[in-house]
Motif scaffolding. Structure first.
Motif, PDB file in Angstrom:
ATOM      1  N   PHE A   1       0.842  -1.202   0.000  1.00  0.00           N
ATOM      2  CA  PHE A   1       0.000   0.000   0.000  1.00  0.00           C
ATOM      3  C   PHE A   1       0.882   1.259   0.000  1.00  0.00           C
ATOM      4  CE2 PHE A   1      -3.092   2.755   2.524  1.00  0.00           C
ATOM      5  CZ  PHE A   1      -3.963   2.924   1.463  1.00  0.00           C
ATOM      6  N   GLY A   2       1.887   1.261   0.846  1.00  0.00           N
ATOM      7  CA  GLY A   2       2.795   2.407   0.945  1.00  0.00           C
ATOM      8  C   GLY A   2       3.498   2.669  -0.380  1.00  0.00           C
ATOM      9  N   LYS A   3       3.941   1.587  -1.033  1.00  0.00           N
ATOM     10  CA  LYS A   3       4.643   1.754  -2.307  1.00  0.00           C
ATOM     11  C   LYS A   3       3.699   2.356  -3.366  1.00  0.00           C
ATOM     12  CE  LYS A   3       6.564  -2.350  -2.764  1.00  0.00           C
ATOM     13  NZ  LYS A   3       7.376  -3.504  -3.147  1.00  0.00           N
ATOM     14  N   LEU A   4       2.455   1.874  -3.347  1.00  0.00           N
ATOM     15  CA  LEU A   4       1.455   2.408  -4.290  1.00  0.00           C
ATOM     16  C   LEU A   4       1.261   3.913  -4.062  1.00  0.00           C
ATOM     17  CD1 LEU A   4      -1.039   1.813  -6.324  1.00  0.00           C
ATOM     18  CD2 LEU A   4      -2.403   1.900  -4.242  1.00  0.00           C
ATOM     19  N   LEU A   5       1.126   4.293  -2.799  1.00  0.00           N
ATOM     20  CA  LEU A   5       0.889   5.703  -2.476  1.00  0.00           C
ATOM     21  C   LEU A   5       2.065   6.567  -2.914  1.00  0.00           C
ATOM     22  CD1 LEU A   5      -0.673   5.291   1.082  1.00  0.00           C
ATOM     23  CD2 LEU A   5      -1.866   5.721  -1.071  1.00  0.00           C
TER      24      LEU A   5
ATOM     25  N   LYS B   1       3.801  11.358   0.212  1.00  0.00           N
ATOM     26  CA  LYS B   1       4.852  11.064   1.198  1.00  0.00           C
ATOM     27  C   LYS B   1       4.156  10.356   2.358  1.00  0.00           C
ATOM     28  CE  LYS B   1       8.284  13.804   2.329  1.00  0.00           C
ATOM     29  NZ  LYS B   1       8.987  15.009   2.847  1.00  0.00           N
ATOM     30  N   VAL B   2       4.657   9.199   2.709  1.00  0.00           N
ATOM     31  CA  VAL B   2       3.931   8.343   3.647  1.00  0.00           C
ATOM     32  C   VAL B   2       4.723   8.105   4.931  1.00  0.00           C
ATOM     33  CG1 VAL B   2       2.745   6.121   3.884  1.00  0.00           C
ATOM     34  CG2 VAL B   2       2.983   7.149   1.631  1.00  0.00           C
ATOM     35  N   ALA B   3       4.103   8.364   6.049  1.00  0.00           N
ATOM     36  CA  ALA B   3       4.728   8.046   7.337  1.00  0.00           C
ATOM     37  C   ALA B   3       3.987   6.875   7.966  1.00  0.00           C
ATOM     38  CB  ALA B   3       4.690   9.250   8.262  1.00  0.00           C
TER      39      ALA B   3
ATOM     40  N   ASN C   1      13.319   1.647   2.433  1.00  0.00           N
ATOM     41  CA  ASN C   1      14.419   2.194   1.636  1.00  0.00           C
ATOM     42  C   ASN C   1      13.996   3.342   0.721  1.00  0.00           C
ATOM     43  OD1 ASN C   1      16.496   0.593   2.608  1.00  0.00           O
ATOM     44  ND2 ASN C   1      15.883  -1.125   1.307  1.00  0.00           N
ATOM     45  N   LEU C   2      12.696   3.597   0.660  1.00  0.00           N
ATOM     46  CA  LEU C   2      12.224   4.659  -0.235  1.00  0.00           C
ATOM     47  C   LEU C   2      12.314   6.017   0.444  1.00  0.00           C
ATOM     48  CD1 LEU C   2       9.091   2.982  -1.866  1.00  0.00           C
ATOM     49  CD2 LEU C   2      11.421   3.141  -2.757  1.00  0.00           C
TER      50      LEU C   2
END
Ligand code: GDP
Length: 335
Positions: A79-83, A89-91, A118-119
């Motif tokens: 999900f985070g990678k998709l966003l 920017k995802v925390a 790592n992103l």
């Protein structure tokens, strides 16, 4: 030891500037101050949070829960990678109730979300520790504010779906997502009815391989179960959907539904109303905790309480009168 001042601390303004610039190192160091129990850090933390407050609030706050093994970290990784590919920017923050009781933790032991971590546009912060859920919730809440001030526009707050921490996460997020598995009853998954009731979306995870048919069955069952609950104040009908986090299937659907939710609650006014309610609640929760702490932490009070307990048992005094006396004592103690 409480007023010991660590040597490597910067000034409040240094942290504030760093956070507002989105400097990850300073963000991490500022969060460490929020998590600290040193008196000098507590003051510093208040100054930092207060100063960045105008830059907070511009995010979608999503709570994610589910029992250990349901696939939370795998889901969040996908999900985070998709966003992030969509420009966000995802925390990712976590509340781990187990770390309050024991030194071990359910969420923190293994290497989680390796690719995501790592992103550049992902920021992952493991669970804050603390002795009370209220304390941990405060730290997570303030950490969330710092992340927003640092430019993270999606905050994922993860918790293990086995205890009270879901209520705390629900109380600080805009959207609450429950991960479930097919082929296991609610009891088996340890999910309480109250948690189901809080969910804006239920995702049946691991809908792949031999599990596809059962997952559809589970989806229908949960959809029916959710219909029994009254329509939430948000006006949103909770959705049950399927996903395979390992195969990256159904993850985009989750995000599309969250966008639909956001559009609805923006237009009907619930988004702001809920945020305002949460902020006020946060203050009252702190007042209540602090009052309890002052009351039960006082030596005079605890001495008098043990005397009164005996008098109540021997019917010398009624419980109501005893409570009244205790409050009078409390008032005098803090006059
Ligand atoms: P957590 O404890 O809730 O964070 O769960 P994890 O994300 O660590 O996942 C637990 C196990 O389930 C791991 O072995 C994952 O590879 C596996 N898993 C997670 N999501 C899926 C999925 O969608 N399909 C399948 N088949 N396995 C999954």
């Amino acid at each position: 030891m409480k007023d010991y001042k660590p040597k490597n601390r910067l000034t409040a303004q240094d942290y504030i500037n760093g956070v507002l610039k989105g400097d990850r190192v300073l963000l991490s160091r500022a969060i460490t101050i929020i998590e600290s129990s040193l008196d000098s850090d507590k003051k510093l933390a208040k100054d930092i949070v207060q100063a960045v407050l105008p830059a907070t609030g511009n995010s979608m706050r999503i709570g994610i829960t589910g029992v250990p093994g349901v696939g939370k970290s795998t889901f969040i990784e996908a999900f985070g990678k998709l966003l992030i590919t969509k420009g966000h920017k995802v925390a990712i923050l976590s509340i781990d109730p187990s770390s309050q009781r024991s030194k071990g933790s359910i969420l923190g032991d293994k290497t989680r979300m390796e690719e995501l971590s790592n992103l550049e546009n992902a920021y992952i912060r493991p669970s804050a520790s603390g002795t009370t859920l209220g304390g941990v919730a405060n730290k997570t809440g303030e950490t969330m504010l710092l992340c927003e001030a640092a430019g993270y526009d999606i905050i994922l707050i993860e918790t293990v779906g086995v205890g009270q921490s879901e209520t705390a996460v629900h109380g600080m997020t805009d959207f609450f997502l429950l991960l479930m598995l097919s082929g296991a009853g609610d009891e088996l998954q340890g999910i309480k009815k109250g948690i189901m009731e809080m969910a804006d979306m239920v995702v049946i995870n691991k809908a792949d391989g031999d599990n596809i048919k059962n997952s559809e069955l589970a989806r229908l069952q949960y959809q029916n179960a959710l219909h029994i609950f009254p329509l939430p104040e948000s006006g949103w009908t909770p959705i049950v959907t399927k996903a395979s986090s390992t195969n990256n299937i159904g993850i985009d659907r989750v995000w599309n539904d969250i966008i639909n939710y956001k559009n609805l609650v923006d237009s009907n006014g619930y988004f702001i109303k809920n945020r305002n309610h949460q902020k006020i609640r946060w203050m009252y929760d702190n007042i209540n905790e602090e009052l309890k702490h002052m009351f039960y932490g006082s030596k005079d009070i605890s001495k008098k309480l043990s005397v009164l307990e005996k008098e109540i048992i021997s019917s010398k005094i009624s419980p109501v009168k005893a409570a009244q006396q205790m409050i009078e004592t409390f008032k005098k103690t803090f006059q």
